[in-house]
Scaffold this motif. Structure first.
Motif, PDB file in Angstrom:
ATOM      1  N   TRP A 115      29.858  13.372   5.072  1.00 33.50           N
ATOM      2  CA  TRP A 115      29.224  13.856   6.121  1.00 33.50           C
ATOM      3  C   TRP A 115      28.057  12.927   6.547  1.00 33.50           C
ATOM      4  N   GLY A 116      27.492  13.187   7.541  1.00 35.84           N
ATOM      5  CA  GLY A 116      26.255  12.534   8.075  1.00 35.84           C
ATOM      6  C   GLY A 116      26.661  10.823   8.368  1.00 35.84           C
ATOM      7  N   PRO A 117      25.642   9.790   8.319  1.00 35.00           N
ATOM      8  CA  PRO A 117      25.827   8.509   8.387  1.00 35.00           C
ATOM      9  C   PRO A 117      26.847   8.099   7.643  1.00 35.00           C
ATOM     10  N   ALA A 118      27.095   8.622   6.415  1.00 35.26           N
ATOM     11  CA  ALA A 118      28.289   7.993   5.312  1.00 35.26           C
ATOM     12  C   ALA A 118      29.658   8.016   5.841  1.00 35.26           C
ATOM     13  N   LYS A 119      29.881   9.044   6.902  1.00 30.57           N
ATOM     14  CA  LYS A 119      31.012   9.076   7.381  1.00 30.57           C
ATOM     15  C   LYS A 119      31.452   7.874   8.261  1.00 30.57           C
ATOM     16  N   TRP A 120      30.572   7.520   8.731  1.00 26.92           N
ATOM     17  CA  TRP A 120      30.815   5.986   9.437  1.00 26.92           C
ATOM     18  C   TRP A 120      30.658   4.908   8.625  1.00 26.92           C
ATOM     19  N   ILE A 121      29.860   4.915   7.665  1.00 22.71           N
ATOM     20  CA  ILE A 121      29.636   3.646   6.681  1.00 22.71           C
ATOM     21  C   ILE A 121      30.599   3.423   5.446  1.00 22.71           C
ATOM     22  N   LEU A 122      30.886   4.604   5.030  1.00 20.11           N
ATOM     23  CA  LEU A 122      32.002   4.469   3.839  1.00 20.11           C
ATOM     24  C   LEU A 122      33.435   4.419   4.239  1.00 20.11           C
ATOM     25  N   SER A 123      33.923   5.217   4.954  1.00 20.32           N
ATOM     26  CA  SER A 123      35.395   5.247   5.114  1.00 20.32           C
ATOM     27  C   SER A 123      35.851   6.130   6.260  1.00 20.32           C
ATOM     28  N   GLN A 124      35.376   5.905   7.393  1.00 17.69           N
ATOM     29  CA  GLN A 124      35.786   6.687   8.762  1.00 17.69           C
ATOM     30  C   GLN A 124      37.100   6.260   9.161  1.00 17.69           C
ATOM     31  N   LYS A 125      37.415   5.082   8.944  1.00 14.27           N
ATOM     32  CA  LYS A 125      38.785   4.575   9.374  1.00 14.27           C
ATOM     33  C   LYS A 125      40.011   5.060   8.264  1.00 14.27           C
ATOM     34  N   HIS A 126      39.464   5.404   6.933  1.00 11.41           N
ATOM     35  CA  HIS A 126      40.295   5.736   5.942  1.00 11.41           C
ATOM     36  C   HIS A 126      40.705   7.287   6.356  1.00 11.41           C
ATOM     37  N   MET A 127      39.530   8.001   6.410  1.00 13.50           N
ATOM     38  CA  MET A 127      39.678   9.017   6.760  1.00 13.50           C
ATOM     39  C   MET A 127      40.726   9.587   8.030  1.00 13.50           C
ATOM     40  N   GLN A 128      40.456   8.892   9.089  1.00 10.44           N
ATOM     41  CA  GLN A 128      41.113   9.081  10.180  1.00 10.44           C
ATOM     42  C   GLN A 128      42.498   8.971   9.906  1.00 10.44           C
ATOM     43  N   MET A 129      42.916   7.866   9.133  1.00 19.43           N
ATOM     44  CA  MET A 129      44.367   7.339   8.946  1.00 19.43           C
ATOM     45  C   MET A 129      44.995   8.600   7.761  1.00 19.43           C
ATOM     46  N   THR A 130      44.138   9.271   6.977  1.00 18.92           N
ATOM     47  CA  THR A 130      45.027  10.387   6.435  1.00 18.92           C
ATOM     48  C   THR A 130      45.366  11.367   7.329  1.00 18.92           C
ATOM     49  N   HIS A 131      44.338  11.971   8.337  1.00 24.25           N
ATOM     50  CA  HIS A 131      44.656  12.913   9.388  1.00 24.25           C
ATOM     51  C   HIS A 131      46.002  12.342   9.937  1.00 24.25           C
ATOM     52  N   GLU A 132      46.000  11.106  10.271  1.00 26.55           N
ATOM     53  CA  GLU A 132      47.034  10.714  11.333  1.00 26.55           C
ATOM     54  C   GLU A 132      48.656  10.812  10.537  1.00 26.55           C
ATOM     55  N   THR A 133      48.443  10.501   9.159  1.00 30.02           N
ATOM     56  CA  THR A 133      49.845  10.407   8.411  1.00 30.02           C
ATOM     57  C   THR A 133      50.011  11.478   7.617  1.00 30.02           C
ATOM     58  N   ILE A 134      48.893  12.180   7.182  1.00 29.55           N
ATOM     59  CA  ILE A 134      49.257  13.592   6.462  1.00 29.55           C
ATOM     60  C   ILE A 134      48.826  14.597   7.055  1.00 29.55           C
ATOM     61  N   TRP A 135      47.564  15.139   7.126  1.00 33.19           N
ATOM     62  CA  TRP A 135      46.903  16.569   7.433  1.00 33.19           C
ATOM     63  C   TRP A 135      47.431  16.995   8.904  1.00 33.19           C
ATOM     64  N   ASN A 136      47.352  15.981   9.914  1.00 35.70           N
ATOM     65  CA  ASN A 136      47.882  16.578  11.395  1.00 35.70           C
ATOM     66  C   ASN A 136      49.272  16.136  11.471  1.00 35.70           C
ATOM     67  N   TYR A 137      49.879  14.815  10.696  1.00 38.56           N
ATOM     68  CA  TYR A 137      51.289  14.742  10.997  1.00 38.56           C
ATOM     69  C   TYR A 137      52.409  15.582  10.228  1.00 38.56           C
ATOM     70  N   ILE A 138      52.064  15.897   9.088  1.00 38.57           N
ATOM     71  CA  ILE A 138      52.884  16.765   8.318  1.00 38.57           C
ATOM     72  C   ILE A 138      52.343  18.176   8.522  1.00 38.57           C
ATOM     73  N   PHE A 139      51.303  18.491   8.263  1.00 39.69           N
ATOM     74  CA  PHE A 139      50.756  19.840   8.075  1.00 39.69           C
ATOM     75  C   PHE A 139      50.030  20.511   9.526  1.00 39.69           C
ATOM     76  N   GLU A 140      50.335  19.674  10.613  1.00 35.90           N
ATOM     77  CA  GLU A 140      49.645  20.057  11.969  1.00 35.90           C
ATOM     78  C   GLU A 140      48.395  20.410  12.036  1.00 35.90           C
ATOM     79  N   GLY A 141      47.496  20.173  11.124  1.00 37.05           N
ATOM     80  CA  GLY A 141      46.019  20.422  11.087  1.00 37.05           C
ATOM     81  C   GLY A 141      45.774  21.658  10.464  1.00 37.05           C
ATOM     82  N   ARG A 142      46.620  22.528   9.715  1.00 33.03           N
ATOM     83  CA  ARG A 142      46.514  23.839   9.140  1.00 33.03           C
ATOM     84  C   ARG A 142      47.006  23.811   7.843  1.00 33.03           C
ATOM     85  N   PHE A 143      46.162  22.915   6.999  1.00 35.97           N
ATOM     86  CA  PHE A 143      46.286  23.049   5.894  1.00 35.97           C
ATOM     87  C   PHE A 143      45.574  23.884   4.816  1.00 35.97           C
ATOM     88  N   THR A 144      44.690  24.683   5.369  1.00 29.77           N
ATOM     89  CA  THR A 144      44.012  25.800   4.923  1.00 29.77           C
ATOM     90  C   THR A 144      44.840  26.962   5.050  1.00 29.77           C
TER      91      THR A 144
END
Length: 221
Positions: A115-144
């Motif tokens: 969260w906060g500035p760390a989202k952009w400084i640390l790993s924003q691209k990595h988090m985006q990639m996991t959404h594109e290949t896992i959480w949205n790609y397989i589980f359609e954004g409904r993992f909960t």
């Protein structure tokens, strides 16, 4: 190196333990999410794969590896198998309820906690990639939504069984140890215990360290 083994099982099904086992049996290096974290340049590749999996050459990242396991590669096992038809496929499996609890305590929060500035400084691209290949790609954004995820989890298992020829596929739990794995790969059983690594408690300890890094980054930023 020719890709010899394709892992079709989701993360948190014993992939770290199996990775160590494959290295011991001579099927390393093994490509795992760990490799994405080591090679940040791979993040852009996987983001591209999430958008057009049929159009990419997986040798871009697998050229120096003999096996693959875990996310993000398992999300694209079909496309990888099409490009490596001589490879064998290992589908790691686990009781769904235990797997879901483990994932909700480890990899899912790990990809959503920044969260906060760390989202952009640390790993924003990595988090985006996991959404594109896992959480949205397989589980359609409904993992909960546990029951929706149960459906996707079971569909994935049946899809792998229907896609991969029986003689090329091992449906495998790491609890089974060396014997079925070595028989499938046609190698001798090592005279050492089967590795059992990266349990939930180990992962949660690493998450706590990451939380401190996020907090410190936000304070400094």
């Amino acid at each position: 190196k020719e890709l010899q083994i394709i892992g079709a099982g989701f993360g948190r099904t014993g992939t770290i333990s199996l990775r160590e086992a494959l290295h011991e049996l001579g099927f390393g290096p093994c490509y795992h999410m760990i490799e994405v974290l080591k090679h940040r340049e791979h993040i852009d590749f996987w983001s591209k794969v999430g958008n057009e999996p049929e159009q990419v050459d997986f040798n871009e990242v697998f050229a120096d590896y003999r096996s693959t396991l875990d996310f993000p590669a398992c999300s694209f096992y079909k496309e990888i198998y099409k490009q490596n038809p001589n490879a064998k496929v290992i589908l790691t499996v686990r009781d769904f309820d235990n797997w879901y609890t483990s994932a909700m305590n480890t990899i899912y929060p790990g990809c959503h906690m920044v969260w906060g500035p760390a989202k952009w400084i640390l790993s924003q691209k990595h988090m985006q990639m996991t959404h594109e290949t896992i959480w949205n790609y397989i589980f359609e954004g409904r993992f909960t939504d546990k029951e929706f995820v149960r459906k996707k989890f079971n569909e994935h298992i049946e899809d792998v069984k229907a896609t991969i020829p029986e003689d090329k596929l091992l449906v495998y739990s790491v609890k089974e140890g060396w014997k079925p794995l070595c028989e499938f790969l046609e190698v001798p059983v090592p005279n050492i215990p089967f590795p059992h690594l990266n349990n939930t408690q180990d992962f949660k300890q690493r998450l706590e360290s990451y939380k401190h890094l996020i907090l410190a980054t936000n304070i400094i930023a």
